[in-house]
Write a protein that holds these residues in place. Sequence first.
Motif, PDB file in Angstrom:
ATOM      1  N   GLN A 493      19.973  29.096 -46.894  1.00 18.25           N
ATOM      2  CA  GLN A 493      18.594  28.642 -47.020  1.00 18.25           C
ATOM      3  C   GLN A 493      18.557  27.469 -47.980  1.00 18.25           C
ATOM      4  N   VAL A 516       4.116  25.074 -43.234  1.00 16.85           N
ATOM      5  CA  VAL A 516       5.042  24.052 -42.734  1.00 16.85           C
ATOM      6  C   VAL A 516       5.023  22.816 -43.626  1.00 16.85           C
ATOM      7  N   LYS A 518       5.423  18.899 -42.894  1.00 18.24           N
ATOM      8  CA  LYS A 518       5.400  18.024 -41.727  1.00 18.24           C
ATOM      9  C   LYS A 518       5.633  16.567 -42.121  1.00 18.24           C
ATOM     10  N   GLU A 522       9.153  15.474 -37.665  1.00 17.83           N
ATOM     11  CA  GLU A 522       9.574  16.872 -37.601  1.00 17.83           C
ATOM     12  C   GLU A 522       8.641  17.781 -38.388  1.00 17.83           C
ATOM     13  N   SER A 523       8.859  19.085 -38.149  1.00 21.28           N
ATOM     14  CA  SER A 523       8.085  20.105 -38.857  1.00 21.28           C
ATOM     15  C   SER A 523       9.052  21.182 -39.331  1.00 21.28           C
ATOM     16  N   ILE A 524       9.125  21.378 -40.638  1.00 20.99           N
ATOM     17  CA  ILE A 524      10.039  22.354 -41.236  1.00 20.99           C
ATOM     18  C   ILE A 524       9.231  23.569 -41.673  1.00 20.99           C
ATOM     19  N   GLU A 525       9.641  24.761 -41.213  1.00 17.70           N
ATOM     20  CA  GLU A 525       8.902  25.967 -41.575  1.00 17.70           C
ATOM     21  C   GLU A 525       9.247  26.392 -43.008  1.00 17.70           C
ATOM     22  N   THR A 540      13.176  27.304 -47.132  1.00 22.41           N
ATOM     23  CA  THR A 540      13.265  26.854 -45.740  1.00 22.41           C
ATOM     24  C   THR A 540      14.639  27.217 -45.185  1.00 22.41           C
ATOM     25  N   LYS A 541      14.746  27.188 -43.858  1.00 19.05           N
ATOM     26  CA  LYS A 541      16.032  27.453 -43.209  1.00 19.05           C
ATOM     27  C   LYS A 541      16.832  26.162 -42.999  1.00 19.05           C
ATOM     28  N   SER A 542      16.154  25.019 -43.129  1.00 18.58           N
ATOM     29  CA  SER A 542      16.838  23.746 -42.918  1.00 18.58           C
ATOM     30  C   SER A 542      16.203  22.673 -43.788  1.00 18.58           C
ATOM     31  N   PRO A 544      14.789  18.688 -44.220  1.00 23.79           N
ATOM     32  CA  PRO A 544      14.274  17.572 -43.410  1.00 23.79           C
ATOM     33  C   PRO A 544      15.370  16.511 -43.240  1.00 23.79           C
ATOM     34  N   GLU A 545      15.258  15.725 -42.171  1.00 16.79           N
ATOM     35  CA  GLU A 545      16.261  14.678 -41.936  1.00 16.79           C
ATOM     36  C   GLU A 545      16.268  13.666 -43.066  1.00 16.79           C
TER      37      GLU A 545
END
Length: 875
Positions: A493, A516, A518, A522-525, A540-542, A544-545
Amino acid sequence: MKSQDIRKQFLQFFADRGHLIVPSAPIVTKDDPTLMFNNSGMAQFKEYFLGNATPKSKRIADTQKCLRVSGKHNDLEDVGFDTYHHTMFEMLGNWSFGDYFKKEAINWAWELLTEVYKVPKDIIYVSVFEGSPEENVPFDQEAYDIWKELIDEDRIILGNKKDNFWEMGDQGPCGPCSEIHVDIRSADEKALISGKSLVNNDHPQVVEIWNNVFMEFNRKADRSLEKLPAQHVDTGMGFERLCMVLQGVQSNYDTDVFTPLIEKIESLTGKKYTIKAANDEEEKINIAIRVVADHVRAVAFAIADGQLPSNGGAGYVIRRILRRAIRYGFTFLDIKEPFINELVGVLAAQMGEFFPEIKSQQSLVTNVIREEEASFLRTLDQGLQLLDNVIAQTQGNEVSGAKAFELYDTFGFPEDLTALILKEKGLDYNKEEFDFELLKQKTRSRAASEVAKDDWVILVEGNTESFVGYDQLENEVKITRYRKIDSAKEGVQYQLVLSATPFYPEGGGQVGDRGVLKSANESIEIVDTKKENNLILHITKSLPENVEGGFTAVVNAKLRDESQSNHTATHLLHQALRSILGTHVEQKGSLVSPNYLRFDFSHFSKVTEEQLKEVEDFVNARIQEHLPLIERRNIPFKQAVEEGAMALFGEKYGDSVRAIKFGNSMELCGGTHVKNTADIWHFKIISEGAVAAGIRRIEAITGNAVKDFFAGQEKALDEIKATLKNPQDTLKAVVSLQDENAKLKKQLETLLRDKAKNLKGELATEIQEINGVQFLAKHVPLDPTGAKDLAYELGTLGTNLFIVLATAEEGKPMLTCYISKELVAAKGLNAGTVVKELGKFIQGGGGGQPFFATAGGKKPEGINEALEAAVNFVK
């Protein structure tokens, strides 16, 4: 000097040198997910050392309640066996946050000890860090040079990294430290061996009393060190050890910190504490008394600060400490009834002036400890029976280590008590097997909790983060820092810190927001929000770029609305309980989630159905009044309390607080709330029950959850109506059905009784004589009640009857054993013992009186084996 005067003099000394004196933080941490308990004086100041917050003063002093019984700092198993380790202890400390450094800290320590407390200079040794070339950390020349101006150089010891380099954790602020040790041995002992050689070697009279930590570095994830932008001082002096030195005694337990407790234990147990034990028996009593005197302090203060004993987390640690004390009292002080709770009054009288929570919570603490004692003593009694069964099944002189571990792990029966009882019976247990099972359990537990954290990647320097979630659910943000974490439980995480977040972090019982993050692409939860060391962490699980881009942070409005509806209802519930049950009611814990609320409170008896209805009506009346939220932010704590705001015990409040008011309900609270009580819609209690002695729990729902609840109730009523063929009056139809069922039950009981009487005649002819005993073992077509009646009917046929009847109604096997009282007396037979053994064949167990007992099980196929075993037993 009295201990209370020693404490006061320390604080006055540093107040005179410009230090702000602050109260001890609660012993149980509620705002630090990395720590169960405050285990050092610096724990409450971590956010200052990390640079995540600004202290109200650059110089602070205090005495902090500490608990070291879990994790890296765990002294539990040492307590009692020596005279200087404790579970709970006080740590006197002075702190500099980027202000003074080594020169002032060392000189003040020397001045306080030698000039104010008059500690003889010739009993003091000091240590400085010798350096660590492999980590590129030099010898602490500066500290050495300061000390040699104050003390003979042969009393300065060079310490290694283990003893003289302090680290907050695997990562974070760290630095060299300089310890102060004292040698309080007699002149004869000192002549035999130098105190210098005994420093840091666990000698009971050559002990460290003060540690001065100089925070110079930051430890990174790759184990490298970098210089901190500001240098800090963190000192800690063991209060109990200082009292030992100043009161001229040889043990912490001989100081007035402990002697009142020890005297009370002596009066309760009839055992005598001896300063020097003459034999093993006296030493065992000494250890037990030290264990009880120490542990009651830790348990009592933890409960006063809001942590009840339980089966998980911090509550399990507290329960374990208390059970260790009970076990020592049970085994070595020969006390089989609750007695530790009677020490709370002594503790309150002794420490209540400086720590008022122990006095105000005295009744609750006493009740909780008494109930825990009674419960564990029952467990010990059960464990003794289980151990007897294990011994009976053991061939040879060694009990299975796996069985001993099962007693410990499943039933809470202590390993050393198992060993003691076995030794008394001339038996032993397989220690290696026990340790192997214990290691497997610890490995599983450790693997489940392991977390690896990368260093923070700093994108924006400085304390630029803020919380705007009271006023908005959406905001334009930047990521100021982030890091990757990898836990065995959750996997990989990321934790993101945002510049001005609308996300509420978990705290005050309320769960963290979800939503989220945003951007245009993209949209990151955001799956959760927590707070750690004054930073709001967005999970978060990821990533942002483009972590350096601009984002819109959007809170899940539906979940937030439901959480804050439950949170406001919690405040109204608290008010209702105090109004209806009495002002003795205090909040002892809460959980506020979108789905429901849970509220723990102090109360001495079950809340009646009528009172629960009153509470519901009270809360719903406040909802119907459409009370607006009156919120006051950043007001002085003292002013808020004077104006009627309720502060909760065990919570840590700052100088400025936030007060929430709905009508006459006013509490200090950092959580989110509805703008008007009308937004709650309706309040419904789902359950009420006991959590611990003197603590009750209510679970309730509001809003949409209530609508769903009523819809479910309506659906259930429709299904009942359909089952009853849609009667005009459903209630009347149910009552009629119950009456009819009761009549049929009576008829059935009569038929079964008649059947048992008929069987009596048939079975009387099957009774056979074996070894002079009239014996019958039979599978009968009755329910357990019928089998009991039949056994007693057959019992009228003679005075030397031994009867075993088996039933299997609805696939549930039951064995019933009846033995004539005359036979019990003549042959020493016991029906309870018989059914316990026979119950194994049907995978069950039971018990009862010597002349009548039953055993239930879950394997009806084993009935024939059980009856055959009964025949063999009589033969």
